[in-house]
Design a protein around this motif. Sequence first.
Motif, mmCIF file in Angstrom:
data_model
loop_
_atom_site.group_PDB
_atom_site.id
_atom_site.type_symbol
_atom_site.label_atom_id
_atom_site.label_comp_id
_atom_site.label_asym_id
_atom_site.label_seq_id
_atom_site.Cartn_x
_atom_site.Cartn_y
_atom_site.Cartn_z
ATOM 1 N N ARG A 577 0.863 -1.184 0.000
ATOM 2 C CA ARG A 577 0.000 0.000 0.000
ATOM 3 C C ARG A 577 0.891 1.223 0.000
ATOM 4 O O ARG A 577 1.917 1.266 0.696
ATOM 5 C CB ARG A 577 -0.926 0.016 1.211
ATOM 6 N N VAL A 578 0.504 2.250 -0.775
ATOM 7 C CA VAL A 578 1.301 3.461 -0.910
ATOM 8 C C VAL A 578 0.471 4.652 -0.437
ATOM 9 O O VAL A 578 -0.693 4.812 -0.838
ATOM 10 C CB VAL A 578 1.743 3.673 -2.368
ATOM 11 N N THR A 579 1.075 5.497 0.418
ATOM 12 C CA THR A 579 0.380 6.681 0.938
ATOM 13 C C THR A 579 1.330 7.871 0.978
ATOM 14 O O THR A 579 2.550 7.726 0.783
ATOM 15 C CB THR A 579 -0.162 6.443 2.358
ATOM 16 N N ASP A 580 0.753 9.041 1.274
ATOM 17 C CA ASP A 580 1.596 10.203 1.549
ATOM 18 C C ASP A 580 1.915 10.245 3.048
ATOM 19 O O ASP A 580 1.565 9.312 3.794
ATOM 20 C CB ASP A 580 0.913 11.491 1.086
ATOM 21 N N ALA A 581 2.544 11.317 3.505
ATOM 22 C CA ALA A 581 2.961 11.399 4.910
ATOM 23 C C ALA A 581 1.781 11.414 5.873
ATOM 24 O O ALA A 581 1.935 11.075 7.057
ATOM 25 C CB ALA A 581 3.816 12.654 5.112
ATOM 26 N N LYS A 582 0.582 11.767 5.392
ATOM 27 C CA LYS A 582 -0.611 11.793 6.237
ATOM 28 C C LYS A 582 -1.367 10.471 6.203
ATOM 29 O O LYS A 582 -2.437 10.363 6.823
ATOM 30 C CB LYS A 582 -1.526 12.934 5.796
ATOM 31 N N GLY A 583 -0.836 9.499 5.470
ATOM 32 C CA GLY A 583 -1.514 8.216 5.370
ATOM 33 C C GLY A 583 -2.638 8.186 4.359
ATOM 34 O O GLY A 583 -3.435 7.247 4.342
ATOM 35 N N LEU A 653 3.596 -5.883 3.026
ATOM 36 C CA LEU A 653 4.595 -4.874 3.358
ATOM 37 C C LEU A 653 3.990 -3.769 4.221
ATOM 38 O O LEU A 653 2.781 -3.512 4.168
ATOM 39 C CB LEU A 653 5.159 -4.255 2.076
ATOM 40 N N LYS A 654 4.848 -3.137 5.002
ATOM 41 C CA LYS A 654 4.427 -1.934 5.716
ATOM 42 C C LYS A 654 4.081 -0.865 4.686
ATOM 43 O O LYS A 654 4.607 -0.860 3.574
ATOM 44 C CB LYS A 654 5.554 -1.440 6.622
ATOM 45 N N PRO A 655 3.183 0.068 5.014
ATOM 46 C CA PRO A 655 2.826 1.116 4.049
ATOM 47 C C PRO A 655 4.079 1.831 3.528
ATOM 48 O O PRO A 655 4.979 2.180 4.297
ATOM 49 C CB PRO A 655 1.943 2.058 4.860
ATOM 50 N N ILE A 656 4.117 2.024 2.227
ATOM 51 C CA ILE A 656 5.215 2.749 1.589
ATOM 52 C C ILE A 656 4.836 4.224 1.558
ATOM 53 O O ILE A 656 3.859 4.608 0.898
ATOM 54 C CB ILE A 656 5.472 2.220 0.167
ATOM 55 N N VAL A 657 5.576 5.051 2.274
ATOM 56 C CA VAL A 657 5.242 6.473 2.418
ATOM 57 C C VAL A 657 6.120 7.296 1.474
ATOM 58 O O VAL A 657 7.353 7.232 1.534
ATOM 59 C CB VAL A 657 5.450 6.943 3.866
ATOM 60 N N LEU A 658 5.481 8.053 0.587
ATOM 61 C CA LEU A 658 6.197 8.888 -0.376
ATOM 62 C C LEU A 658 6.278 10.331 0.122
ATOM 63 O O LEU A 658 5.336 10.842 0.740
ATOM 64 C CB LEU A 658 5.492 8.857 -1.729
ATOM 65 N N LYS A 659 7.404 10.964 -0.170
ATOM 66 C CA LYS A 659 7.602 12.366 0.189
ATOM 67 C C LYS A 659 7.341 13.264 -1.013
ATOM 68 O O LYS A 659 7.534 12.865 -2.156
ATOM 69 C CB LYS A 659 9.050 12.595 0.665
ATOM 70 N N LYS A 660 6.927 14.478 -0.750
ATOM 71 C CA LYS A 660 6.751 15.461 -1.812
ATOM 72 C C LYS A 660 8.094 15.736 -2.487
ATOM 73 O O LYS A 660 9.135 15.817 -1.827
ATOM 74 C CB LYS A 660 6.199 16.767 -1.230
ATOM 75 N N ALA A 661 8.063 15.872 -3.803
ATOM 76 C CA ALA A 661 9.283 16.143 -4.566
ATOM 77 C C ALA A 661 9.059 17.418 -5.366
ATOM 78 O O ALA A 661 8.563 17.379 -6.503
ATOM 79 C CB ALA A 661 9.615 14.969 -5.479
#
Length: 743
Positions: A577-583, A653-661
Amino acid sequence: MVLEQSPLAVGITDGYFALKTRLNRLNLAPMKPHRLLMLTGLLGLGATFVPLLPVQLEARAQNAEAAAASPAGPEQELLTKLDKVSGQVLAPDGKPIAGARLSWIAYEPSMRGSVMASVESGADGRFNFDEFRSLVQRTLTLSGDTVENAPPRLFIEAKDWGFSFAIIEAKPLEIRLAPPADLEVTYLDEAKQPAADLGVRFRFVQFRDNLETSFLPPSDLPRFQVRTDAKGVYRLSGLPQGALVHLELDDERFAQPNFQASVISIKAARQTVAPPISLIAGSTIQGRVTYGASGLPVAGVALTAQGAGQSGGWAVTDADGRYELKSVLPGKYNLALDLQDKFNNQWTARAKESLVTEGGDHLKDIDFQLERGVLITGKITAQGSPDPVEGATVAIYGPAHPRSTGWVQTAKTTANGVYSLRVPEGVQTIYMYQTPTGFGPSKQLPDSLLDIKPSKAFSNQTYEVSVGGNGPAEINWQLPRIPLPKAVQVQVVDENGLPVANAQVSSAIADGSLPSHLFQSWMTDAKGRVIFEGPREPLTLRASLDDSATVKGTKVQSGDSVTLRLEADTLTAISCRVTDAKGEVIPGAVVNLTTWPGEFGFGGQDITLNEQGRHSFKGLWPDIKYSVSATAPGYNQVSIDRMQLEPGEVRILKPIVLKKATSFLAGQAVNQNGEPMRGAKIFGQGGGNAARTVTADREGRFRFEGLVEGSTLMLSGLEGQERMQQDVKAGTSDVKLVFKADA
């Protein structure tokens, strides 16, 4: 003209040279050119091997008698031996589908498809082409040699089902249709505004579980004649769920998007909304082709623009010898002529090397003059005897096809072992591209009166020679004989030792240097058996049927007889699962699975996540390692390191957290004399950023967008013999990259 990868494309493809060399040394059914194109583009080959779109020119027989004597290829033989074309159309659960329309599609040499005839399936889902013999003759007449690279296909449509296709075979066809899906893609112009009334061509569709086949639809089918609406949205319905589709522009205002952006993964759901595709202005290249001595125009000659890692398209000269390449992406290209088919080794021409295009510019007066050049000829014989070797392939780089990109000129030996290639005067790089079954590569210096020397810049058994003057240049080879491969016999059984019918047996090189999806797979017969021609190198075999599979691969060599045992609940899966920093779910986020059969990793196609930001990779082998990466527009890239799964395991897998670029990096590329490196390709990776390549403009200036703030980008580049490697922090606006010649 066929598509093929050559060993001397550019420095970054050294790894691909090893890959292609290994493929050539195998004695499996050879990969068709259209299959190789699909594989290099769709599989991407990860970060280890950069896919190109190179072209191999193959010299034809030197006279009509030799051409008539050459044997028919396997597709031509198959078509001429057909006794019926029939089969059944089924749903995934095996129920028959009535009223399905099946159209016979044949391809012209230009790869334009035409509908030759259509039939409908009956109440039991069965169909039959009654006039198949006349269809075969019409197909062979229309396609000619193209039938070897693009055999005819059946296009299947049925109400409430996704369309499909099937390559015509001698046995009755069983065609299973997938549920339908609707695709929606938004195209944006350079101002990020909707690109309304944009012509979009549906180029091909491909199924994940059958990468060896692809379908190029005929342009006259109404369902594929679609334009974007006022909001720039392209919509197409009735696509097969779980497939990959490739879209191309039919609009001269814009450059064709790169291959990765234009290949879209269709979800296993009713609708797929793909990420927006941003367009840039396309460039044009214009010029004229003439006979050098007389200045008379040359009509009907094809030209191709090829860059390091991308194609600039192709064009054909008109009656006045003029041509125009349109919708060309920014980049640096070599522009060369395809003369061999038309002029049968009577003329040659020097390529235009390192042409630089920028968005929306127009290059004019890029003219070519045909010249007689020099005829390179020779004879290939068996080592220690005068016996000629038929079917050996000699390849040459030189002024006609520079080695800075992957377009290589080749010729196959005829029945008397003779080959010939016409090239401009100058330094040529020549090598034995491929040897026929029963012969290995020569380790001896070719026999020639010319001053021929081993190449210092490239691989073993590659030579450099300078040719000039009016007479032909003769270069001969002797090839050592090697034992003929023997058949491999495979028996697939279940846990009780009983034969398993319809199991899939897949192959890969035993040392793990290539993945199984680049090779042939087989289906077991009613007695659970598979017999195939032996390979020249050891292979690893695996087998599966539904959730049952082999726990580990079995190594085989030519002449072996092996038993593969299936065990229940063996295949594995990875869920992420993929999320942003806020989930929260990120629109447009994609994940990619990389397969690690050995030292090298092989990336797959980007997969768009579902509405919950999730995806599961299923049907994975327990004895192979895998890694997962995720990214999204405006975000960084995160990779999960290699994982080894237990048989039957589902790894969540643990949630994959993406950062703003949102950061950038800009500067100028120069050579060691401080001169701008116009058109230089600069590759950047690391720091949690997605790997990417940018092209320097005429002043050598470049810019990376969408970087993680404060991250460090590792930059590298190769232009001819000049290299550059440098680490730079995101946010830098004036970095200077210096390309230096190799010491």
